[in-house]
Design an enzyme around this catalytic site. Structure first.
Site, PDB file in Angstrom:
ATOM      1  N   LEU A  49       0.859  -1.170   0.000  1.00 33.45           N
ATOM      2  CA  LEU A  49       0.000   0.000   0.000  1.00 33.45           C
ATOM      3  C   LEU A  49       0.900   1.226   0.000  1.00 33.45           C
ATOM      4  O   LEU A  49       1.913   1.264   0.706  1.00 33.45           O
ATOM      5  CB  LEU A  49      -0.890   0.029   1.250  1.00 33.45           C
ATOM      6  CG  LEU A  49      -2.191  -0.779   1.245  1.00 33.45           C
ATOM      7  CD1 LEU A  49      -2.864  -0.664   2.608  1.00 33.45           C
ATOM      8  CD2 LEU A  49      -3.127  -0.317   0.148  1.00 33.45           C
ATOM      9  N   ASP A  50       0.542   2.243  -0.778  1.00 34.17           N
ATOM     10  CA  ASP A  50       1.322   3.479  -0.817  1.00 34.17           C
ATOM     11  C   ASP A  50       1.338   4.140   0.564  1.00 34.17           C
ATOM     12  O   ASP A  50       0.409   3.948   1.364  1.00 34.17           O
ATOM     13  CB  ASP A  50       0.721   4.460  -1.823  1.00 34.17           C
ATOM     14  CG  ASP A  50       0.837   3.958  -3.255  1.00 34.17           C
ATOM     15  OD1 ASP A  50       1.729   3.133  -3.521  1.00 34.17           O
ATOM     16  OD2 ASP A  50       0.032   4.403  -4.097  1.00 34.17           O
TER      17      ASP A  50
END
Length: 316
Positions: A49-50
């Site tokens: 996930l960013d």
């Protein structure tokens, strides 16, 4: 002079931690914090996930890391906000502004037409700011050097797409979306494409993953909550490794048959053909590994080691 930091005594830990990843941390930073809190020897995550994204991030420890790759193919669900009228270099709020455009008046009918356009099978060009590799190097590394490389379009599946105006005063300046999609879908790219389809461009100002495969945010724990627990409660927060195998056919082997399978030997039985099998020992019940069945033959794929099995069962 500051006192030297105490060395963490690592230990074998086996299982899956469903983490609600906080804003601002990369997936690896979140993993390392959880690994330190659990004092685990070995850990990995099931896709990234960013830093600007929050939500469901399954973390795998010990024996569970052997099956983490199976979860990469899982469908995902996200909630996001698209800020209209502003495009950025990264497709989210982390990037530099590329252009600003006036947001036209958008009717409910226009919004619905755009929603329908992005349902089902669509093609996406992966963003330059992604971990996708080109010639052994991640695309974001090229992007940081100001280099743009050609990327082939990919086909992904959007199973569900809900769109609703996010009002600020009387003007429509942002859209809230909920997306259920196949693996490999870039929500940043979807946000940019929706903004483009509405005639004004856009970028993601918020992104939260609410489900990955069978795992939901309601099952997750935050790093802050994990830190507040005592050691026994932290270990109790882990799911067993077989939580990563919900779609696998369960097969249980008795006594010597279990031992032979664990040694990599093929076993015969009246099982139906199956591409994905989770194999368990009977007494005590414990995951031995994954396999497939072909013509009544059980063929091992990924096996736990005898040491891992002993550690999971608490056998000295």
């Amino acid at each position: 002079m500051a006192a030297p930091r105490a060395r963490v005594q690592r230990r074998p830990v086996h299982g899956v931690l469903l983490l609600d990843k906080p804003l601002g941390l990369s997936s690896n930073q979140a993993l390392q914090k959880a690994k330190w809190l659990l004092r685990a020897e070995k850990a990995g995550h099931t896709g990234t996930l960013d830093p600007l994204a929050t939500g469901v991030l399954p973390l795998c420890f010990g024996a569970a890391t052997k099956f983490s790759g199976l979860h990469l193919d899982a469908d995902k669900t996200y909630e996001a906000t698209i800020q209209l009228g502003v495009t950025t270099t990264t497709g989210d709020a982390e990037g530099e502004v590329l252009a600003q455009r006036a947001v036209p008046a958008i009717t409910a009918e226009q919004l619905e037409a755009v929603r329908q356009r992005f349902l089902g099978r669509i093609t996406q060009v992966p963003p330059m700011h992604s971990a996708l590799k080109k010639d052994g190097k991640a695309l974001y590394e090229y992007a940081r050097q100001g280099i743009e490389v050609e990327r082939a379009a990919r086909t992904v599946q959007i199973y569900k797409l809900n769109m609703a105006p996010a009002q600020s005063g009387q003007a429509l300046v942002a859209i809230d979306i909920e997306v259920s999609c196949s693996k490999g879908t870039y929500i940043r790219t979807l946000g940019e494409d929706i903004g483009q389809a509405l005639g004004c461009g856009g970028h993601l100002s918020r992104l939260r993953r609410t489900a990955t495969g069978p795992f939901l945010t309601a099952q997750c724990i935050t790093l802050q909550a994990l830190e507040a627990l005592d050691d026994a409660a932290r270990l109790a927060a882990l799911l067993p490794p077989e939580a990563l195998l919900p779609d696998h056919l369960p097969i249980t082997l008795e006594g010597e048959e279990a031992g032979r399978f664990l040694a990599g030997m093929r076993r015969r039985g009246d099982w139906p053909d199956a591409a994905q099998v989770a194999v368990f020992g009977a007494r005590p019940r414990a995951l031995l590994g994954t396999a497939h069945v072909r013509a009544g033959e059980l063929i091992a794929q990924r096996l736990l080691s005898p040491v891992e099995l002993q550690q999971m069962l608490g056998v000295a």
